[in-house]
Design a protein around this motif. Structure first.
Motif, PDB file in Angstrom:
ATOM      1  N   UNK A  86      -5.897 -19.546  10.484  1.00 18.45           N
ATOM      2  CA  UNK A  86      -5.947 -21.008  10.382  1.00 18.45           C
ATOM      3  C   UNK A  86      -6.065 -21.490   8.936  1.00 18.45           C
ATOM      4  N   UNK A  87      -6.355 -20.589   8.025  1.00 18.31           N
ATOM      5  CA  UNK A  87      -6.477 -20.982   6.616  1.00 18.31           C
ATOM      6  C   UNK A  87      -5.094 -21.120   5.980  1.00 18.31           C
ATOM      7  N   UNK A  88      -4.972 -22.102   5.087  1.00 20.76           N
ATOM      8  CA  UNK A  88      -3.706 -22.265   4.388  1.00 20.76           C
ATOM      9  C   UNK A  88      -3.439 -21.104   3.440  1.00 20.76           C
ATOM     10  N   UNK A  89      -4.497 -20.668   2.769  1.00 20.58           N
ATOM     11  CA  UNK A  89      -4.399 -19.555   1.827  1.00 20.58           C
ATOM     12  C   UNK A  89      -5.430 -18.504   2.189  1.00 20.58           C
ATOM     13  N   UNK A  90      -5.066 -17.244   2.220  1.00 21.81           N
ATOM     14  CA  UNK A  90      -6.050 -16.204   2.533  1.00 21.81           C
ATOM     15  C   UNK A  90      -7.194 -16.187   1.525  1.00 21.81           C
ATOM     16  N   UNK A  91      -8.401 -15.985   2.027  1.00 16.94           N
ATOM     17  CA  UNK A  91      -9.592 -15.937   1.178  1.00 16.94           C
ATOM     18  C   UNK A  91     -10.119 -14.506   1.086  1.00 16.94           C
ATOM     19  N   UNK A  92     -10.107 -13.823   2.207  1.00 13.01           N
ATOM     20  CA  UNK A  92     -10.613 -12.454   2.218  1.00 13.01           C
ATOM     21  C   UNK A  92      -9.479 -11.454   1.994  1.00 13.01           C
ATOM     22  N   UNK A  93      -9.846 -10.301   1.501  1.00  9.30           N
ATOM     23  CA  UNK A  93      -8.871  -9.279   1.128  1.00  9.30           C
ATOM     24  C   UNK A  93      -9.149  -7.982   1.881  1.00  9.30           C
ATOM     25  N   UNK A  94      -8.106  -7.358   2.392  1.00 10.78           N
ATOM     26  CA  UNK A  94      -8.247  -6.059   3.058  1.00 10.78           C
ATOM     27  C   UNK A  94      -7.776  -4.955   2.114  1.00 10.78           C
ATOM     28  N   UNK A  95      -8.565  -3.905   2.015  1.00 14.84           N
ATOM     29  CA  UNK A  95      -8.188  -2.731   1.236  1.00 14.84           C
ATOM     30  C   UNK A  95      -8.166  -1.529   2.174  1.00 14.84           C
ATOM     31  N   UNK A  96      -7.402  -0.524   1.794  1.00 11.18           N
ATOM     32  CA  UNK A  96      -7.281   0.674   2.624  1.00 11.18           C
ATOM     33  C   UNK A  96      -7.554   1.905   1.781  1.00 11.18           C
ATOM     34  N   UNK A  97      -8.456   2.741   2.268  1.00 10.24           N
ATOM     35  CA  UNK A  97      -8.728   4.032   1.651  1.00 10.24           C
ATOM     36  C   UNK A  97      -8.287   5.110   2.632  1.00 10.24           C
ATOM     37  N   UNK A  98      -7.400   5.990   2.166  1.00 12.17           N
ATOM     38  CA  UNK A  98      -6.907   7.060   3.033  1.00 12.17           C
ATOM     39  C   UNK A  98      -7.266   8.407   2.435  1.00 12.17           C
ATOM     40  N   UNK A  99      -7.996   9.198   3.203  1.00 12.32           N
ATOM     41  CA  UNK A  99      -8.438  10.522   2.784  1.00 12.32           C
ATOM     42  C   UNK A  99      -7.426  11.544   3.286  1.00 12.32           C
ATOM     43  N   UNK A 100      -6.870  12.337   2.391  1.00 10.75           N
ATOM     44  CA  UNK A 100      -5.848  13.302   2.788  1.00 10.75           C
ATOM     45  C   UNK A 100      -5.877  14.507   1.868  1.00 10.75           C
ATOM     46  N   UNK A 101      -5.170  15.555   2.297  1.00 10.93           N
ATOM     47  CA  UNK A 101      -4.992  16.731   1.468  1.00 10.93           C
ATOM     48  C   UNK A 101      -3.879  16.454   0.450  1.00 10.93           C
ATOM     49  N   UNK A 102      -3.740  17.367  -0.522  1.00 10.74           N
ATOM     50  CA  UNK A 102      -2.672  17.217  -1.505  1.00 10.74           C
ATOM     51  C   UNK A 102      -3.142  16.507  -2.754  1.00 10.74           C
ATOM     52  N   UNK A 103      -2.174  16.118  -3.582  1.00 10.91           N
ATOM     53  CA  UNK A 103      -2.476  15.433  -4.833  1.00 10.91           C
ATOM     54  C   UNK A 103      -2.556  13.931  -4.611  1.00 10.91           C
ATOM     55  N   UNK A 104      -3.051  13.245  -5.636  1.00 13.03           N
ATOM     56  CA  UNK A 104      -3.213  11.799  -5.519  1.00 13.03           C
ATOM     57  C   UNK A 104      -1.961  11.007  -5.769  1.00 13.03           C
ATOM     58  N   UNK A 105      -0.873  11.684  -6.149  1.00 11.45           N
ATOM     59  CA  UNK A 105       0.368  10.962  -6.420  1.00 11.45           C
ATOM     60  C   UNK A 105       0.981  10.403  -5.144  1.00 11.45           C
ATOM     61  N   UNK A 106       1.807   9.363  -5.315  1.00 15.47           N
ATOM     62  CA  UNK A 106       2.437   8.681  -4.190  1.00 15.47           C
ATOM     63  C   UNK A 106       3.293   9.642  -3.375  1.00 15.47           C
ATOM     64  N   UNK A 107       3.204   9.506  -2.059  1.00 16.38           N
ATOM     65  CA  UNK A 107       4.061  10.236  -1.136  1.00 16.38           C
ATOM     66  C   UNK A 107       4.698   9.230  -0.188  1.00 16.38           C
ATOM     67  N   UNK A 108       5.678   9.678   0.595  1.00 17.05           N
ATOM     68  CA  UNK A 108       6.293   8.778   1.576  1.00 17.05           C
ATOM     69  C   UNK A 108       5.275   8.334   2.621  1.00 17.05           C
TER      70      UNK A 108
END
Length: 204
Positions: free
Chosen positions: A104-126
């Motif tokens: 119902x808000x015209x502009x978002x006020x709150x922000x969602x962040x995502x933390x994903x724990x996985x194996x491998x390196x920290x570089x971007x993957x598909x």
């Protein structure tokens, strides 16, 4: 609050038939104007202390404009091919469980962040690209701003698209005591007999 899904031992790779439109490349993510976290280590440490993530665990958190935590939920990624649409549905289900929408808000006020724990390196993957797509779409459908995507691996944590990261916490480190993930209270500066009594009591 934590919600568990079916256990997963390892993240499945993106299938050849997965649509490229359901993942975001690093350049697309950087161009999306994702708001920067003022203190990413504090956010990561706080979520790590609350949810104790293991590899294949995703944590979605909602922050207020002052970066205070409003709500968070964690779940284990299903052992299926990575797909942004499925990740979107999983994230949206968790958001609906823990916090009302802001549509119902015209502009978002709150922000969602995502933390994903996985194996491998920290570089971007598909797989990361599919999570990014899912997070952005879930935020739109829940009336939130799309915030940072953070990977947690054996090497530490990394805010993808920002170049910021650290060695602790990591995917295999023990969570810090919860109080340590927030600003410690300042020691009183008063002197006198009362302080001396307290000092002696603490030394016992």
């Amino acid at each position: 609050m934590t919600f568990g899904f079916a256990s997963s031992t390892s993240a499945a790779s993106l299938s050849p038939s997965a649509s490229a439109s359901r993942l975001l490349e690093p350049a697309e993510w950087a161009a999306a104007g994702i708001p920067l976290l003022r203190n990413p280590r504090e956010v990561v440490s706080g979520l790590h202390a609350r949810h104790h993530p293991k590899p294949s665990t995703a944590i979605v958190a909602v922050l207020d404009p002052e970066e205070r935590l409003c709500a968070s939920a964690s779940f284990v990624r299903r052992p299926a091919p990575a797909d942004g649409w499925m990740f979107r549905n999983a994230l949206l289900a968790q958001l609906r469980r823990v916090i009302p929408h802001d549509l119902r808000r015209r502009t978002p006020v709150r922000t969602a962040v995502l933390l994903y724990c996985r194996e491998g390196e920290g570089r971007w993957t598909e797989e990361d690209g599919a999570w990014m797509w899912g997070l952005r779409d879930a935020c739109t459908l829940h009336g939130l701003r799309c915030g940072a995507y953070i990977t947690l691996t054996g090497d530490g944590w990394q805010v993808l698209g920002e170049g910021r990261g650290g060695r602790r916490p990591s995917a295999h480190s023990q969570p810090e005591p919860f109080a340590m993930s927030e600003a410690p209270p300042q020691a009183p500066r008063t002197g006198g007999p009362v302080s001396e009594v307290l000092r002696r009591a603490a030394a016992r």
